[in-house]
Design a protein around this motif. Structure first.
Motif, PDB file in Angstrom:
ATOM      1  N   ALA A  49       0.823  -1.212   0.000  1.00 13.20           N
ATOM      2  CA  ALA A  49       0.000   0.000   0.000  1.00 13.20           C
ATOM      3  C   ALA A  49       0.858   1.264   0.000  1.00 13.20           C
ATOM      4  O   ALA A  49       0.356   2.356  -0.223  1.00 13.20           O
ATOM      5  CB  ALA A  49      -0.935   0.003   1.201  1.00 13.20           C
ATOM      6  N   ASP A 113     -13.171   3.534  -0.617  1.00 17.89           N
ATOM      7  CA  ASP A 113     -12.497   3.931  -1.862  1.00 17.89           C
ATOM      8  C   ASP A 113     -11.311   4.865  -1.630  1.00 17.89           C
ATOM      9  O   ASP A 113     -10.702   5.346  -2.593  1.00 17.89           O
ATOM     10  CB  ASP A 113     -13.494   4.601  -2.812  1.00 17.89           C
ATOM     11  CG  ASP A 113     -14.588   3.653  -3.268  1.00 17.89           C
ATOM     12  OD1 ASP A 113     -14.299   2.449  -3.421  1.00 17.89           O
ATOM     13  OD2 ASP A 113     -15.736   4.115  -3.450  1.00 17.89           O
ATOM     14  N   LYS A 115      -7.710   6.374  -1.085  1.00 21.12           N
ATOM     15  CA  LYS A 115      -6.365   6.029  -1.542  1.00 21.12           C
ATOM     16  C   LYS A 115      -5.367   6.925  -0.815  1.00 21.12           C
ATOM     17  O   LYS A 115      -5.717   8.016  -0.352  1.00 21.12           O
ATOM     18  CB  LYS A 115      -6.239   6.252  -3.051  1.00 21.12           C
ATOM     19  CG  LYS A 115      -7.103   5.320  -3.860  1.00 21.12           C
ATOM     20  CD  LYS A 115      -6.925   5.557  -5.333  1.00 21.12           C
ATOM     21  CE  LYS A 115      -7.831   4.594  -6.101  1.00 21.12           C
ATOM     22  NZ  LYS A 115      -7.835   4.855  -7.513  1.00 21.12           N
ATOM     23  N   ASP A 118      -5.530  10.925  -0.081  1.00 19.19           N
ATOM     24  CA  ASP A 118      -6.861  11.512   0.067  1.00 19.19           C
ATOM     25  C   ASP A 118      -6.967  12.155   1.448  1.00 19.19           C
ATOM     26  O   ASP A 118      -6.229  11.812   2.373  1.00 19.19           O
ATOM     27  CB  ASP A 118      -7.953  10.451  -0.094  1.00 19.19           C
ATOM     28  CG  ASP A 118      -8.121   9.996  -1.537  1.00 19.19           C
ATOM     29  OD1 ASP A 118      -7.715  10.729  -2.455  1.00 19.19           O
ATOM     30  OD2 ASP A 118      -8.675   8.895  -1.747  1.00 19.19           O
ATOM     31  N   GLY A 137      -3.444   4.702   3.846  1.00 17.23           N
ATOM     32  CA  GLY A 137      -3.728   3.334   3.421  1.00 17.23           C
ATOM     33  C   GLY A 137      -3.986   2.451   4.627  1.00 17.23           C
ATOM     34  O   GLY A 137      -3.613   2.795   5.761  1.00 17.23           O
ATOM     35  N   ARG A 169     -11.158  13.787  -2.227  1.00 16.10           N
ATOM     36  CA  ARG A 169     -10.013  13.945  -3.121  1.00 16.10           C
ATOM     37  C   ARG A 169     -10.088  15.361  -3.696  1.00 16.10           C
ATOM     38  O   ARG A 169     -11.107  15.728  -4.290  1.00 16.10           O
ATOM     39  CB  ARG A 169     -10.101  12.909  -4.239  1.00 16.10           C
ATOM     40  CG  ARG A 169      -8.836  12.720  -5.012  1.00 16.10           C
ATOM     41  CD  ARG A 169      -8.871  11.421  -5.811  1.00 16.10           C
ATOM     42  NE  ARG A 169      -8.855  10.278  -4.908  1.00 16.10           N
ATOM     43  CZ  ARG A 169      -9.527   9.141  -5.120  1.00 16.10           C
ATOM     44  NH1 ARG A 169     -10.241   8.992  -6.199  1.00 16.10           N
ATOM     45  NH2 ARG A 169      -9.468   8.151  -4.248  1.00 16.10           N
TER      46      ARG A 169
END
Length: 193
Positions: A49, A113, A115, A118, A137, A169
């Motif tokens: 990650a 969702d 990542k 973010d 992560g 985001r």
């Protein structure tokens, strides 16, 4: 006959050990792999990650920085200035100067969702957003905590689950500056080091 089988088995084991040692040496000599492994252990994020080594390096350098409301240096920093520093230094992007302004300029992202990079937003004992962090992560995020300074926390902890509001985001325009900051040229030039 038994001696030949024993010698053959020992040679086979020896070859396996040599092969394993060479594989480990190849992995260890890759600086990116070493960095990912190191940050994975420090941040509590799975090695696969840790895709953005620059993000993890930046967070690592700030860990332990004390909290100071309105602060923007390693002498003291608050949560929104920390996320701003991450975006300016890692992503070469300017985002809003407070958590509410930052949230107003993101595309909402569902928790599953998220990542690395973010933003994660919290409403702590308030109807409005009061805290922001940067997602790393594996449910981990970096933030400037008012009690412990810059640290890595887990979204799965009861406290953070309770106050979690949403992820986002940043929406970025062509100049890599968030929309709410257009026209604030003087503010965009602040030095965060």
């Amino acid at each position: 006959m038994k001696t030949k089988k024993l010698v053959a088995a020992m040679l086979f084991i020896g070859l396996c050990l040599v092969s394993q040692a060479q594989t480990n040496q190849t992995k260890s000599s890759d600086p990116d792999n070493l960095a990912k492994e190191y940050f994975s252990q420090i941040m509590g994020v799975a090695k696969d990650a840790t895709t953005n080594t620059k993000l993890y390096q930046f967070v690592y350098e700030w860990l332990g920085t004390p909290y100071r409301l309105g602060g923007d240096s390693k002498h003291g920093i608050d949560c929104s200035k920390f996320s701003l520093a991450v975006y300016e230094n890692v992503f070469n992007t300017t985002i809003g100067y407070n958590s509410r302004n930052q949230y107003a300029n993101v595309t909402p992202i569902e928790k599953e969702d998220l990542k690395a990079g973010d933003l994660v937003f919290f409403k702590i004992r308030s109807k409005s957003i009061t805290h922001v962090g940067v997602y790393l992560g594996d449910d981990r995020f970096a933030h400037a905590s008012s009690s412990k300074g810059v640290m890595v926390s887990n979204l799965s902890e009861a406290y953070w689950r309770r106050y979690y509001y949403n992820g986002g985001r940043p929406k970025v325009d062509h100049e890599r500056v968030m929309m709410a900051n257009i026209g604030n040229d003087d503010d965009n030039n602040s030095n965060l080091n």
